[in-house]
Design a protein around this motif. Sequence first.
Motif, PDB file in Angstrom:
ATOM      1  N   ALA A   1       0.829  -1.204   0.000  1.00  0.00           N
ATOM      2  CA  ALA A   1       0.000   0.000   0.000  1.00  0.00           C
ATOM      3  C   ALA A   1       0.864   1.255   0.000  1.00  0.00           C
ATOM      4  O   ALA A   1       0.560   2.250  -0.675  1.00  0.00           O
TER       5      ALA A   1
ATOM      6  N   THR B   1      -3.590  -1.616  -4.733  1.00  0.00           N
ATOM      7  CA  THR B   1      -4.338  -0.429  -5.134  1.00  0.00           C
ATOM      8  C   THR B   1      -5.830  -0.573  -4.884  1.00  0.00           C
ATOM      9  O   THR B   1      -6.329  -1.659  -4.584  1.00  0.00           O
ATOM     10  N   TYR B   2      -6.544   0.547  -5.051  1.00  0.00           N
ATOM     11  CA  TYR B   2      -8.005   0.524  -4.927  1.00  0.00           C
ATOM     12  C   TYR B   2      -8.615  -0.451  -5.925  1.00  0.00           C
ATOM     13  O   TYR B   2      -9.592  -1.137  -5.648  1.00  0.00           O
ATOM     14  N   ASP B   3      -8.013  -0.517  -7.107  1.00  0.00           N
ATOM     15  CA  ASP B   3      -8.592  -1.337  -8.168  1.00  0.00           C
ATOM     16  C   ASP B   3      -8.550  -2.828  -7.847  1.00  0.00           C
ATOM     17  O   ASP B   3      -9.360  -3.599  -8.371  1.00  0.00           O
TER      18      ASP B   3
ATOM     19  N   VAL C   1      -9.390  -4.219  -5.076  1.00  0.00           N
ATOM     20  CA  VAL C   1     -10.656  -4.502  -4.385  1.00  0.00           C
ATOM     21  C   VAL C   1     -11.819  -4.438  -5.371  1.00  0.00           C
ATOM     22  O   VAL C   1     -12.725  -5.271  -5.343  1.00  0.00           O
ATOM     23  N   LYS C   2     -11.785  -3.468  -6.279  1.00  0.00           N
ATOM     24  CA  LYS C   2     -12.863  -3.351  -7.261  1.00  0.00           C
ATOM     25  C   LYS C   2     -12.943  -4.596  -8.142  1.00  0.00           C
ATOM     26  O   LYS C   2     -14.022  -5.124  -8.402  1.00  0.00           O
TER      27      LYS C   2
END
Length: 407
Positions: free
Chosen positions: A310, A395-397, A399-400
Amino acid sequence: MNLQEIGGGVCAPKGFIAGGVHCGIRKNKEKRDLALILSDRPCAAACTYTTNKVKGAPIAVTRAHVADGYARAILCNSGNANTCNADGVEIATRACQLAAQALGIDENDIVVASTGVIGQPLSIEPFETGIPALAGALSPDGSPAACEGIMTTDTCKKEFSYSFTVGGVPCHIGAIAKGSGMIHPNMATMLAFVTTDAAITPELLQKAVSSVVADTFNMVSVDGDTSTNDMLTCLANGAAENPVINNDESVAYEEFCSALYHICEALSKSIAADGEGATRLLEVRVAGAPDKATAKAVAKSVACSSLLKAAMFGADANWGRVLCAIGYTPGDFDADHVDVRFSSAKGEIEVCRQSAGVAFSEELAKEVLSQDVIGIDIDLNAGSAKATAWGCDLTYDYVKINGDYRT
């Protein structure tokens, strides 16, 4: 060894053809979901498999088929893992039978693999309609299509090929792989298929594959999840006509292992760089360890740290997270004299010396850590052993992508 990068992927070695088609396993008709690699002659075959206790049905079938050390073809579907299905072995076996009929070879000479969603029913119908078309699509230029046929959430093809020499005889090695998420190999979600026209006994091929995998694919982690379907298969058909490699203390064996290592390292780095949602490849290089086992454990511990991953996403030189990951690594070693540096195409910066912080420019650190490839150099100052592990940022992606992967 005179290793040179060439084109052709798994079709670069003499005697191999490949192809990929859409057969209907995946809903998106624009994506290939079935791939095939075929040799024009019998091959020495070697495999490594996932260490997950839950294993895809194709692994059981492949184990049986390569028990004699030989194979001629690799059949792989994407879009469904054929794992935790009551009839999974029957489906994998029937798929091999269909391929054998289409190719005119023995079904026991076929390696079978699957990748995709776990626990979803899989029908034989797509194989019945797709395999004849796939057999007709086989080509010396078919490696890219085969590579596409094994991809799931991958954003790019992982395909390499090289020429090299064994005892002065020109040889070739090619490979394709898939892997983006559920990556924490032991061997483990990833698939890799390697072809070569070098002549080597099945026993030494297996020894070479197992050794190389330990220092390449097993040193990769994207998210800490070991897949149920991981498999690496290497087929060596001997078409280069070099003297058969049958001595593991020979120069020829060393030359072959070097080429195999090189292509597996390239695949490993490409898998880590293409981790789901990833923006940066992390290369963790450990030196000064008391032994190889400790070096590997530390390198992988750091590469697997979610907190460090992270921080790398945020280009934050939070070196304390490196020390933390070193500290919880199993093993008997001293962590009181650790040096840490971050590096990239923008330069390098020392952030820790003798396990204590040193003054550094946050602006320069931000610039160094904003590149696509980040080096994390660790010196334990406790010996001469070293190892490298590969990972990616978190990254955030990520989790998406995984929040609605099945639906």
